[in-house]
Design an enzyme around this catalytic site. Structure first.
Site, PDB file in Angstrom:
ATOM      1  N   ARG A  47      11.335   7.190  27.678  1.00  0.00           N
ATOM      2  CA  ARG A  47      12.576   6.787  27.009  1.00  0.00           C
ATOM      3  C   ARG A  47      13.401   7.991  26.593  1.00  0.00           C
ATOM      4  O   ARG A  47      14.629   7.906  26.527  1.00  0.00           O
ATOM      5  CB  ARG A  47      12.251   5.998  25.728  1.00  0.00           C
ATOM      6  CG  ARG A  47      11.794   4.574  25.950  1.00  0.00           C
ATOM      7  CD  ARG A  47      11.674   3.868  24.605  1.00  0.00           C
ATOM      8  NE  ARG A  47      12.803   4.260  23.777  1.00  0.00           N
ATOM      9  CZ  ARG A  47      12.757   4.429  22.455  1.00  0.00           C
ATOM     10  NH1 ARG A  47      11.646   4.208  21.790  1.00  0.00           N
ATOM     11  NH2 ARG A  47      13.823   4.795  21.781  1.00  0.00           N
ATOM     12  N   ILE A  89      19.815  -3.812  10.156  1.00  0.00           N
ATOM     13  CA  ILE A  89      21.170  -3.306  10.390  1.00  0.00           C
ATOM     14  C   ILE A  89      22.125  -3.837   9.310  1.00  0.00           C
ATOM     15  O   ILE A  89      23.322  -3.962   9.534  1.00  0.00           O
ATOM     16  CB  ILE A  89      21.700  -3.618  11.819  1.00  0.00           C
ATOM     17  CG1 ILE A  89      21.679  -5.112  12.111  1.00  0.00           C
ATOM     18  CG2 ILE A  89      20.953  -2.853  12.873  1.00  0.00           C
ATOM     19  CD1 ILE A  89      22.519  -5.458  13.337  1.00  0.00           C
ATOM     20  N   ASP A  90      21.546  -4.131   8.125  1.00  0.00           N
ATOM     21  CA  ASP A  90      22.375  -4.682   7.052  1.00  0.00           C
ATOM     22  C   ASP A  90      23.492  -3.728   6.627  1.00  0.00           C
ATOM     23  O   ASP A  90      24.599  -4.145   6.299  1.00  0.00           O
ATOM     24  CB  ASP A  90      21.495  -5.063   5.841  1.00  0.00           C
ATOM     25  CG  ASP A  90      20.627  -3.916   5.375  1.00  0.00           C
ATOM     26  OD1 ASP A  90      20.156  -3.129   6.222  1.00  0.00           O
ATOM     27  OD2 ASP A  90      20.414  -3.781   4.159  1.00  0.00           O
ATOM     28  N   ARG A 124      16.969  -0.679  20.788  1.00  0.00           N
ATOM     29  CA  ARG A 124      17.717  -1.084  19.609  1.00  0.00           C
ATOM     30  C   ARG A 124      19.060  -0.354  19.499  1.00  0.00           C
ATOM     31  O   ARG A 124      20.033  -0.893  18.968  1.00  0.00           O
ATOM     32  CB  ARG A 124      16.821  -0.760  18.406  1.00  0.00           C
ATOM     33  CG  ARG A 124      17.225  -1.386  17.151  1.00  0.00           C
ATOM     34  CD  ARG A 124      16.246  -0.976  16.083  1.00  0.00           C
ATOM     35  NE  ARG A 124      16.764  -1.382  14.804  1.00  0.00           N
ATOM     36  CZ  ARG A 124      17.720  -0.739  14.172  1.00  0.00           C
ATOM     37  NH1 ARG A 124      18.221   0.342  14.701  1.00  0.00           N
ATOM     38  NH2 ARG A 124      18.149  -1.181  13.019  1.00  0.00           N
ATOM     39  N   CYS A 144      10.726  -3.718  15.318  1.00  0.00           N
ATOM     40  CA  CYS A 144      10.235  -2.873  16.407  1.00  0.00           C
ATOM     41  C   CYS A 144       9.073  -2.096  15.849  1.00  0.00           C
ATOM     42  O   CYS A 144       8.754  -2.221  14.673  1.00  0.00           O
ATOM     43  CB  CYS A 144      11.321  -1.979  16.959  1.00  0.00           C
ATOM     44  SG  CYS A 144      11.552  -0.481  16.015  1.00  0.00           S
ATOM     45  N   ILE A 188      11.523   7.973   6.087  1.00  0.00           N
ATOM     46  CA  ILE A 188      12.595   7.286   6.816  1.00  0.00           C
ATOM     47  C   ILE A 188      12.116   5.963   7.418  1.00  0.00           C
ATOM     48  O   ILE A 188      12.764   4.942   7.270  1.00  0.00           O
ATOM     49  CB  ILE A 188      13.188   8.183   7.933  1.00  0.00           C
ATOM     50  CG1 ILE A 188      13.537   9.578   7.397  1.00  0.00           C
ATOM     51  CG2 ILE A 188      14.407   7.511   8.573  1.00  0.00           C
ATOM     52  CD1 ILE A 188      14.650   9.626   6.386  1.00  0.00           C
ATOM     53  N   LYS A 244      19.393  12.837  23.589  1.00  0.00           N
ATOM     54  CA  LYS A 244      19.348  11.383  23.755  1.00  0.00           C
ATOM     55  C   LYS A 244      20.228  10.684  22.716  1.00  0.00           C
ATOM     56  O   LYS A 244      21.041   9.823  23.052  1.00  0.00           O
ATOM     57  CB  LYS A 244      17.895  10.894  23.594  1.00  0.00           C
ATOM     58  CG  LYS A 244      17.759   9.390  23.458  1.00  0.00           C
ATOM     59  CD  LYS A 244      16.311   8.949  23.324  1.00  0.00           C
ATOM     60  CE  LYS A 244      15.775   8.880  21.935  1.00  0.00           C
ATOM     61  NZ  LYS A 244      16.261   7.746  21.109  1.00  0.00           N
ATOM     62  N   ASN A 245      20.062  11.071  21.454  1.00  0.00           N
ATOM     63  CA  ASN A 245      20.741  10.326  20.392  1.00  0.00           C
ATOM     64  C   ASN A 245      22.248  10.566  20.369  1.00  0.00           C
ATOM     65  O   ASN A 245      22.984   9.786  19.768  1.00  0.00           O
ATOM     66  CB  ASN A 245      20.115  10.648  19.025  1.00  0.00           C
ATOM     67  CG  ASN A 245      18.733  10.038  18.900  1.00  0.00           C
ATOM     68  OD1 ASN A 245      18.302   9.260  19.765  1.00  0.00           O
ATOM     69  ND2 ASN A 245      18.013  10.392  17.854  1.00  0.00           N
ATOM     70  N   ASP A 296      11.995  12.489  13.484  1.00  0.00           N
ATOM     71  CA  ASP A 296      11.684  12.577  14.913  1.00  0.00           C
ATOM     72  C   ASP A 296      10.832  13.803  15.264  1.00  0.00           C
ATOM     73  O   ASP A 296      10.410  13.943  16.413  1.00  0.00           O
ATOM     74  CB  ASP A 296      12.982  12.595  15.740  1.00  0.00           C
ATOM     75  CG  ASP A 296      13.687  11.240  15.740  1.00  0.00           C
ATOM     76  OD1 ASP A 296      13.088  10.263  15.267  1.00  0.00           O
ATOM     77  OD2 ASP A 296      14.839  11.179  16.213  1.00  0.00           O
ATOM     78  N   ARG A 340      13.561  -1.809  10.520  1.00  0.00           N
ATOM     79  CA  ARG A 340      14.801  -1.252  11.093  1.00  0.00           C
ATOM     80  C   ARG A 340      15.949  -2.254  11.038  1.00  0.00           C
ATOM     81  O   ARG A 340      16.439  -2.731  12.061  1.00  0.00           O
ATOM     82  CB  ARG A 340      14.562  -0.777  12.533  1.00  0.00           C
ATOM     83  CG  ARG A 340      13.598   0.373  12.606  1.00  0.00           C
ATOM     84  CD  ARG A 340      13.594   1.050  13.935  1.00  0.00           C
ATOM     85  NE  ARG A 340      14.642   2.047  14.066  1.00  0.00           N
ATOM     86  CZ  ARG A 340      14.654   2.988  14.994  1.00  0.00           C
ATOM     87  NH1 ARG A 340      13.690   3.051  15.876  1.00  0.00           N
ATOM     88  NH2 ARG A 340      15.630   3.854  15.059  1.00  0.00           N
TER      89      ARG A 340
HETATM   90  C1  UD1 Z   1      18.552   7.213  14.476  1.00  0.00           C
HETATM   91  C2  UD1 Z   1      17.902   7.832  15.685  1.00  0.00           C
HETATM   92  C3  UD1 Z   1      16.409   7.984  15.475  1.00  0.00           C
HETATM   93  C4  UD1 Z   1      16.133   8.740  14.198  1.00  0.00           C
HETATM   94  C5  UD1 Z   1      16.875   8.111  13.021  1.00  0.00           C
HETATM   95  C6  UD1 Z   1      16.736   8.887  11.735  1.00  0.00           C
HETATM   96  C7  UD1 Z   1      19.246   7.076  17.532  1.00  0.00           C
HETATM   97  C8  UD1 Z   1      19.312   6.261  18.775  1.00  0.00           C
HETATM   98  N1  UD1 Z   1      18.118   6.990  16.843  1.00  0.00           N
HETATM   99  O1  UD1 Z   1      18.022   5.894  14.322  1.00  0.00           O
HETATM  100  O2  UD1 Z   1      15.864   8.689  16.587  1.00  0.00           O
HETATM  101  O3  UD1 Z   1      14.752   8.721  13.936  1.00  0.00           O
HETATM  102  O4  UD1 Z   1      18.278   8.008  13.335  1.00  0.00           O
HETATM  103  O5  UD1 Z   1      17.142  10.191  11.906  1.00  0.00           O
HETATM  104  O6  UD1 Z   1      20.154   7.799  17.212  1.00  0.00           O
HETATM  105  N2  UD1 Z   1      18.261   1.100   7.647  1.00  0.00           N
HETATM  106  C9  UD1 Z   1      18.455  -0.081   6.919  1.00  0.00           C
HETATM  107  N3  UD1 Z   1      19.595  -0.793   7.158  1.00  0.00           N
HETATM  108  C10 UD1 Z   1      20.544  -0.385   8.057  1.00  0.00           C
HETATM  109  C11 UD1 Z   1      20.343   0.805   8.788  1.00  0.00           C
HETATM  110  C12 UD1 Z   1      19.178   1.536   8.565  1.00  0.00           C
HETATM  111  O7  UD1 Z   1      17.637  -0.470   6.113  1.00  0.00           O
HETATM  112  O8  UD1 Z   1      21.557  -1.087   8.218  1.00  0.00           O
HETATM  113  C13 UD1 Z   1      17.035   1.878   7.420  1.00  0.00           C
HETATM  114  C14 UD1 Z   1      16.146   1.905   8.653  1.00  0.00           C
HETATM  115  O9  UD1 Z   1      15.301   0.784   8.702  1.00  0.00           O
HETATM  116  C15 UD1 Z   1      15.386   3.195   8.441  1.00  0.00           C
HETATM  117  C16 UD1 Z   1      16.427   4.111   7.764  1.00  0.00           C
HETATM  118  O10 UD1 Z   1      17.395   3.227   7.214  1.00  0.00           O
HETATM  119  O11 UD1 Z   1      14.322   2.987   7.575  1.00  0.00           O
HETATM  120  C17 UD1 Z   1      17.081   5.111   8.678  1.00  0.00           C
HETATM  121  O12 UD1 Z   1      17.718   4.461   9.731  1.00  0.00           O
HETATM  122  P1  UD1 Z   1      18.931   5.102  10.539  1.00  0.00           P
HETATM  123  O13 UD1 Z   1      19.304   6.424   9.963  1.00  0.00           O
HETATM  124  O14 UD1 Z   1      19.976   4.063  10.639  1.00  0.00           O
HETATM  125  O15 UD1 Z   1      18.276   5.349  11.950  1.00  0.00           O
HETATM  126  P2  UD1 Z   1      18.741   4.844  13.361  1.00  0.00           P
HETATM  127  O16 UD1 Z   1      20.220   5.015  13.483  1.00  0.00           O
HETATM  128  O17 UD1 Z   1      18.149   3.523  13.645  1.00  0.00           O
END
Ligand code: UD1
Length: 427
Positions: free
Chosen positions: A400, A124-125, A93, A117, A330, A22-23, A308, A122
């Protein structure tokens, strides 16, 4: 209300083939925006998150031909909109993954802010800080992020505060079209990022170091469409391995269709728990554990233990011969499933981001609610060994990310069905 009903106690035998990851698939679909023309993706899982990403691309003007259940021919030549609308981003997301490719191809993107969520804030900064360093200007209004790079993207060094999967991917997908060289320091190393970099390189990008903490991207003027096969889903594989560890017959079950090195830390921890795992061609053979040893686990970015797989692993820990601690590093709110497992007889106490688990002799089937994707799958797996019937509701979460979950379990000999439970008259 759709539910999954499980009758516990049935032995599992035979083999299960996992679907495409999926990812990976979601990001590869987003990346097709970078190469005008028809890119064909093979081994795409038929799951609802993929359907949502398909809708995002179609709203932008792409056309998608379903060649067969697992192959999509995505034509992005006519894309003429740069917007990921709120109704779709709110559903998934990961649709924010179109931001990097849109900036790479068109120099602009309008993305609905994802908001919170059920896995916590979560944010995206890190995506935004990284893209700003590449020359993108951001503005927000009415719940949307407007990204503009009309002066062109310029390569630079970006150091991520945390090895975020999504930020690493968005940055790679923008940087492939930047002028000059971009270096991402402290990049995430997940196998799905390597899959994305491989496809982009097949398209003509110049990315090196994917899968290591330092990724280097030399910008190119154009990318061309390709045919690419999505890697197997390591998390789906891990979920079936847990099912096998609990319920496999004497011969064990084979879980195939993925690269077992993508599950290195998971398999290592499972072996420490006393689970017999044999590497076979295209996957692993797993035998039932007579006794599960308690082992402490903490989730970390790859190659650490994946968040995961945390819920599915807690099912094993809850039946271990002793006490263990699982630490979630995480995501906040990723222990919601534990209180459902407690309804099935588990002994789990949550303190902040630690779960203290005291092994019990068995589970008893109960009505439980799937709190999220992996937690929902874990509850179904717990039901396989529980006494009596387990009914898992809110299974849209499971849809999903797990293709044909029920029929794959039935294929192994489990007694599982989808059913409709009448809503309460009080609703
Ligand atoms: C992806 C995967 C998800 C997996 C995760 C960690 C997809 C669709 N999803 O999610 O299944 O559990 O990786 O392996 O691929 N964070 C921030 N700011 C940011 C970005 C992230 O604070 O700009 C934080 C998030 O809130 C979280 C942590 O960093 O606590 C990890 O997030 P990230 O590695 O970005 O996970 P996703 O890409 O959302």
């Amino acid at each position: 209300m759709d539910i999954i009903r499980v009758e516990g106690g049935h032995e599992l035998n035979g083999s299960v083939h996992v679907s495409g990851a999926k990812n990976s698939a979601l990001k590869l679909m987003a990346a097709t925006l970078l190469a005008p023309g028809v890119t064909t993706l093979e081994n795409v899982p038929n799951i609802s998150d993929v359907h949502v990403m398909g809708k995002v691309l179609k709203r932008m003007g792409a056309t998608i031909e379903v060649v067969d259940e697992h192959s999509l021919a995505i034509d992005t030549s006519a894309v003429d909109s740069w917007e990921a609308p709120y109704d779709l981003v709110a559903k998934m997301r990961a649709s924010t993954a179109v931001m990097g490719p849109l900036l790479g191809r068109f120099g602009k993107a309008k993305i609905a802010m994802p908001g919170g969520c059920n896995l916590g804030a979560r944010k995206i900064d890190m995506h935004i800080l990284g893209l700003e360093a590449l020359g993108v200007h951001f503005d927000t209004d009415h719940g949307y992020i407007h990204a503009d790079a009309s002066d062109g993207l310029v390569g630079t060094t970006v150091t991520l505060e945390f090895a975020s999967v999504g930020a690493t991917e968005n940055l790679i997908m923008a940087a492939v079209r930047a002028r000059g060289t971009t270096v991402i320091d402290n990049a995430a190393r997940e196998p799905e990022i390597v899959d994305l970099a491989n496809m982009l390189n097949e398209m003509g990008a110049k990315i090196s170091g994917a899968g290591t903490p330092v990724v280097q991207i030399e910008g190119v003027d154009e990318l061309h469409p390709v045919t690419h096969r999505v890697i197997g889903d390591r998390i789906e594989a891990g979920t079936f391995i847990v099912a096998g560890a609990l319920m496999a017959g004497d011969e064990g079950i084979d879980v195939v269709g993925f690269n077992s090195s993508h599950l290195g830390m998971v398999l290592k921890k499972f072996e420490l728990m006393g689970i017999d795992i044999e590497r076979i061609v295209g996957g692993v053979r797993v035998r039932r554990a007579e006794r599960i040893r308690p082992v402490d686990i903490q989730t970390l970015p790859f190659p650490g233990f994946p968040t995961d797989m945390q819920a599915q692993t807690m099912v094993l820990s809850a039946l271990a011969d002793g006490s263990s601690v699982i630490t979630e590093n995480i995501f906040e709110n990723r222990f919601m499933f534990a209180s459902e497992l407690v309804r099935m007889g588990a002994d789990i106490r949550i303190e902040s981001h630690h779960a203290m688990i005291h092994g019990v002799k068995g589970f008893s089937g109960a009505q439980v609610v799937s709190p999220d994707l992996r937690g929902g799958a874990a509850l179904v797996v717990a039901g396989l060994i529980a006494d009596g019937y387990t009914e898992v509701s809110a299974i849209h979460h499971i849809d999903r990310g797990y293709e044909h979950f029920v029929s794959k379990l039935v294929g192994l000999g489990a007694c599982v069905e989808r059913a409709t439970r009448p809503d309460s008259i009080d609703d």
